[in-house]
Design an enzyme around this catalytic site. Structure first.
Site, PDB file in Angstrom:
ATOM      1  N   ASP A 150       1.495  -5.713   4.832  1.00  0.00           N
ATOM      2  CA  ASP A 150       0.811  -5.974   3.480  1.00  0.00           C
ATOM      3  C   ASP A 150       0.958  -7.776   3.142  1.00  0.00           C
ATOM      4  O   ASP A 150       1.612  -8.424   4.206  1.00  0.00           O
ATOM      5  CB  ASP A 150       1.777  -5.401   2.450  1.00  0.00           C
ATOM      6  CG  ASP A 150       0.771  -5.213   1.042  1.00  0.00           C
ATOM      7  OD1 ASP A 150      -0.443  -6.003   0.991  1.00  0.00           O
ATOM      8  OD2 ASP A 150       0.864  -4.249   0.397  1.00  0.00           O
ATOM      9  N   ASP A 205      -7.243  -2.914  -3.849  1.00  0.00           N
ATOM     10  CA  ASP A 205      -6.996  -1.479  -3.964  1.00  0.00           C
ATOM     11  C   ASP A 205      -8.040  -0.707  -4.689  1.00  0.00           C
ATOM     12  O   ASP A 205      -8.510  -1.084  -5.610  1.00  0.00           O
ATOM     13  CB  ASP A 205      -5.436  -1.300  -4.676  1.00  0.00           C
ATOM     14  CG  ASP A 205      -4.370  -2.019  -3.772  1.00  0.00           C
ATOM     15  OD1 ASP A 205      -4.813  -2.650  -2.887  1.00  0.00           O
ATOM     16  OD2 ASP A 205      -3.289  -1.730  -4.144  1.00  0.00           O
TER      17      ASP A 205
END
Ligand code: GAL
Length: 397
Positions: A150, A205
């Site tokens: 990430d 997202d």
């Protein structure tokens, strides 16, 4: 002519040595398929849950359908010991990560884990910054097969350099590990990531909503950005040429079976991920899903489009506002074609052969990949009713 042959041979040699250096040359030759804990469970994960998920892969036929990777996302870590070794949260994972990996492997599946290129993960657990080689070695020792990496708390770090560093650390650790770059598309990873990772996120997202726009929610210091499924789709246009065997655009994990998505919306979402040659990482609670959702995510004809060995990402070939046509070339020369109706009412839609790169005057069979039946032989075009917020996906062959 001889010069051309020489130049071509040098090019082939150069490309093959780049591949050999990456250590990723035979990983993810088709888009990875699996399950990831984030979309449903967020930070609330533990070893019993993950083991149950691995068992469901077998019991519900997900493994048989091609799903392979069981990936734990953020929230498994707690801190580092005095030597800098990353430690799992023993309350959530009392038997440790190696034992969980062994369990998943004993089901004939593969195991994935999550970390972050910055000093903290998005959930504020220790990131890998400064510990890349040490973490990669720990993952390899535990039997990790997939790493999602990430981009929170990275300050002014350079994205290509940070991901290259972890990629090098994984190669040095000596275990083949699929490398999933989760940088949200902000530095256009498709332009630099193909030689570094096997997949890279292209957007913020996903959320299980049809067309919610981008929303930023402030979480501590960090801003989380969310986006709905049709908006994500719009952002994939133009990225087709960057994808191929071993390196895929990743429009984020599936929301099929989550939130308020209707049957048609779930079918549209899954069909799109198949046409886009996107990684098929399930994000629902597969222990509790309905038979309808199970049938969608295990449709072998849709999955075959996704897993086609040619590895072409499908593209939008027509855009009439709410009505779109998408097409994906398959290895046998056939086309998977999708009629997509974004509007609020059912509609009759059609496409012509020339729009999907086939000669207009030839006759082809058309098979409906959701009804799983041949519809007939057609010349020049195909017309069908398409439900509101839905798709018709066919194979033309
Ligand atoms: C986000 C990422 C999500 C999830 C989450 C974990 O940055 O895009 O998919 O991994 O972090 O905190």
């Amino acid at each position: 002519m001889r010069k051309l042959v020489l130049i071509l041979s040098l090019l082939v040699f150069a490309l093959s040595s780049i591949n050999a250096q990456t250590g990723f040359d035979d990983l993810a030759q088709t888009p990875p398929m699996g399950w990831n804990s984030w979309n449903t469970f967020r930070l609330d994960i533990n070893e019993d849950l993950v083991k149950e998920i691995a068992d469901i892969f077998i019991d519900k036929g997900l493994k048989e359908a091609g799903y392979q990777y069981v990936v734990i996302d953020d929230g498994w870590q707690i801190n580092r010991d005095e030597d800098g070794n990353i430690l799992a949260n023993r309350e959530k994972f009392p038997s440790g990560i190696k034992s969980l990996a062994d369990y998943i492997h004993s089901n004939g599946l593969k195991f994935g884990i999550y970390s972050d290129a910055g000093y903290l993960t998005c959930g504020k657990f220790p990131g890998s910054l400064g510990y890349e080689y040490q973490d990669a070695r720990a993952y390899a020792g535990w039997g990790v097969d997939y790493l999602k990496y990430d981009w929170c708390y990275t300050g002014n770090q350079n994205a290509p350099d940070s991901y290259l560093l972890m990629r090098n650390a994984l190669v040095k650790a000596g275990r083949p590990i699929v490398f999933s770059i989760c940088e949200w598309g902000t530095s256009q990873p498709w332009t630099w990531a193909p030689g570094i990772g096997n997949l890279w996120r292209t957007t913020f997202d996903i959320r299980p909503c049809w067309d919610c726009g981008q929303q930023a929610i402030s979480k501590g210091k960090q801003i989380e950005n969310f986006i709905g499924f049709t908006k994500i789709l719009d952002q994939q246009v133009g990225l087709e040429s960057y994808a191929g065997p071993g390196h895929w655009n990743d429009p984020d994990m599936l929301e099929v079976g989550n939130g308020e998505l209707s049957y048609e919306e779930n079918v549209a979402h899954f069909s799109f991920w198949c046409i886009l040659a996107a990684p098929l990482m399930l994000g629902n609670d597969i222990r509790k899903m309905s038979d309808e959702v199970l049938e969608i995510i295990t449709n072998p004809e849709a999955i075959a489009v996704n897993q086609d060995p040619l590895g072409r990402q499908g593209r939008k070939v027509r855009d009439d506002g709410d009505f779109e046509v998408w097409s994906k070339e398959l290895q046998d020369g056939s086309r998977a074609v999708m009629l997509f109706n974004r509007s609020a009412s059912d509609e009759t839609m059609s496409f012509e052969w020339r729009e999907v790169g086939l000669p207009q005057d030839l006759e082809f069979k058309v098979r409906d990949l959701w009804k799983k039946e041949d519809i007939g032989d057609f010349t020049g075009s195909f017309t069908s009713a398409v439900p509101s917020h839905g798709v018709v996906m066919v194979k033309v062959f």
